[in-house]
Design an enzyme around this catalytic site. Structure first.
Site, PDB file in Angstrom:
ATOM      1  CE  LYS A 153      25.562  41.845  45.738  1.00  0.00           C
ATOM      2  NZ  LYS A 153      25.413  41.743  44.234  1.00  0.00           N
ATOM      3  CB  THR A 200      33.189  37.820  46.667  1.00  0.00           C
ATOM      4  OG1 THR A 200      32.550  38.386  45.754  1.00  0.00           O
ATOM      5  CG2 THR A 200      32.502  36.635  47.134  1.00  0.00           C
ATOM      6  CD  GLN A 243      34.409  39.543  42.679  1.00  0.00           C
ATOM      7  OE1 GLN A 243      34.377  39.827  44.125  1.00  0.00           O
ATOM      8  NE2 GLN A 243      33.113  39.293  42.313  1.00  0.00           N
TER       9      GLN A 243
HETATM   10  O1  C5P Z   1      32.503  39.754  37.120  1.00  0.00           O
HETATM   11  P1  C5P Z   1      32.405  39.060  38.391  1.00  0.00           P
HETATM   12  O2  C5P Z   1      32.436  37.447  38.197  1.00  0.00           O
HETATM   13  O3  C5P Z   1      33.333  39.551  39.442  1.00  0.00           O
HETATM   14  O4  C5P Z   1      30.975  39.346  38.731  1.00  0.00           O
HETATM   15  C1  C5P Z   1      30.232  38.925  40.212  1.00  0.00           C
HETATM   16  C2  C5P Z   1      28.959  39.351  40.098  1.00  0.00           C
HETATM   17  O5  C5P Z   1      28.442  38.715  41.264  1.00  0.00           O
HETATM   18  C3  C5P Z   1      28.722  40.756  40.090  1.00  0.00           C
HETATM   19  O6  C5P Z   1      27.412  40.915  39.416  1.00  0.00           O
HETATM   20  C4  C5P Z   1      28.362  41.115  41.511  1.00  0.00           C
HETATM   21  O7  C5P Z   1      27.526  42.000  41.812  1.00  0.00           O
HETATM   22  C5  C5P Z   1      27.937  39.884  42.137  1.00  0.00           C
HETATM   23  N1  C5P Z   1      28.253  39.463  43.586  1.00  0.00           N
HETATM   24  C6  C5P Z   1      29.484  39.314  44.108  1.00  0.00           C
HETATM   25  N2  C5P Z   1      29.664  39.454  45.326  1.00  0.00           N
HETATM   26  C7  C5P Z   1      28.847  39.240  46.202  1.00  0.00           C
HETATM   27  C8  C5P Z   1      27.427  39.067  45.930  1.00  0.00           C
HETATM   28  C9  C5P Z   1      27.295  39.401  44.325  1.00  0.00           C
HETATM   29  O8  C5P Z   1      30.410  39.858  43.382  1.00  0.00           O
HETATM   30  N3  C5P Z   1      29.003  38.918  47.602  1.00  0.00           N
END
Ligand code: C5P
Length: 230
Positions: free
Chosen positions: A62, A120, A189
Site C-alpha cells: 500500500k 475495509t 474489519q
Molecule cells: O484477516 P483478514 O481477512 O481481515 O485480512 C485482510 C487482509 O487484507 C490483510 O492482509 C489486510 O492488510 C488486507 N487489506 C484489507 N483492507 C484493505 C486492503 C488490504 O484488509 N482495504
C-alpha cells in the site's frame, strides 16, 4: 469455481508459519495466490524469502508517498521476479498512481498495479473523524475514477462497493478484502461480506486472511469450497 480468485493474506512474520500456510493451500480446486503484507515484508527474513519464492504472489505494501519516492520503491522490488501484484494507495493522488504504473510496466510487463481505496476497517464514522465530508461510497467511487484514469490495472475496495464500481468501470480488476466466512468474527474489519456474496457482487477476486489462516487451514478451505458451492 476455478475462475474465482482467492488471495490468501499470509499475515505473520514467522517463516515456519508461512510455509505451513503455503503447504496447506495446495491440492484443492481453488485458484489461490498468496498475499504478503507489511508484517512479513518488514520481518528480518521476509524479503529474502520472497526473493526466492517460486510461485506468483501479491506484495501488499500500500505504497503512499510522493511520485518519485513511490516509483523508486517499485524499482527496489524488481528482483522479486514472482511478484505479480503490488498495491499503491489512491490517497497518493493521480500523479503518483500514474508514475508507479508507468515504472511497473518498465520493470515487468506482467506486474499488475492495484489501487487501494478506503480501507475495509473504516466506516462513515471513521471518515468523519479523519475530516472527510463525503461518505465511504462517494469517496471510493472518486478514488476508483482516479485509479482508472491513472491506467492502473485494478482496485482494492470492500465488496460492499464492488457492484457500484463494476457498473462504472467494466474492465478494472476488483479485489475485495473484508471477507469473512459465515459466522466468523469481524475483528478489526468494518465493511465485510462472505466470499460468495462478494463474488455475486462482481468481485474479480477476494482477499481472505484470518477466516482461512486461524485454526486448521485445510478444514477452513474445505468450509470455503462448500460455501462457494452452495
Ligand atoms: O484477516 P483478514 O481477512 O481481515 O485480512 C485482510 C487482509 O487484507 C490483510 O492482509 C489486510 O492488510 C488486507 N487489506 C484489507 N483492507 C484493505 C486492503 C488490504 O484488509 N482495504
Amino acid at each position: 469455481m476455478n475462475n474465482k480468485n482467492i488471495f490468501v493474506a499470509c499475515d505473520t512474520s514467522n517463516i515456519k508459519e508461512i510455509r505451513k500456510i503455503i503447504t496447506s493451500l495446495k491440492n484443492n480446486k481453488l485458484k489461490i495466490t498468496p498475499k504478503f503484507g507489511l508484517q512479513f515484508f518488514y520481518s528480518k527474513n521476509g524479503r529474502s524469502f520472497l526473493e526466492k519464492f517460486e510461485k506468483d504472489f501479491w506484495l501488499d505494501l500500500k505504497i503512499n508517498d510522493i511520485p518519485q519516492t513511490a516509483l523508486s520503491a517499485i524499482d527496489s522490488l524488481k528482483d522479486l521476479k514472482k511478484c505479480k501484484y503490488i498495491t499503491v494507495h489512491a490517497n497518493g493522488g493521480l500523479n503518483m498512481l500514474k508514475a508507479v504504473k508507468k515504472h511497473a510496466k518498465k520493470i515487468n510487463k506482467n506486474l499488475k498495479v492495484l489501487g487501494v481505496t478506503i480501507l475495509t476497517s473504516l466506516d462513515n464514522v471513521s471518515l468523519k473523524e479523519i475530516g472527510h465530508t463525503r461518505n465511504v461510497q462517494q469517496l471510493v467511487l472518486r478514488q476508483a475514477a482516479l485509479i482508472k484514469k491513472s491506467g492502473c490495472d485494478g482496485i482494492v475496495c470492500s465488496p460492499q462497493e464492488s457492484k457500484m464500481i463494476r457498473k462504472k468501470f467494466k474492465n478494472l480488476l476488483i479485489i475485495t478484502p473484508g471477507i469473512r466466512l459465515p459466522g466468523d468474527k469481524l475483528n478489526d474489519q468494518a465493511r465485510v461480506m462472505t466470499p460468495k456474496d462478494a463474488f455475486n457482487n462482481k468481485a474479480s477476486g477476494v482477499v481472505m486472511g484470518r477466516s482461512l489462516t486461524n485454526g486448521n487451514i485445510k478444514k477452513n478451505i474445505k468450509k470455503l469450497i462448500d460455501h462457494l458451492g452452495k
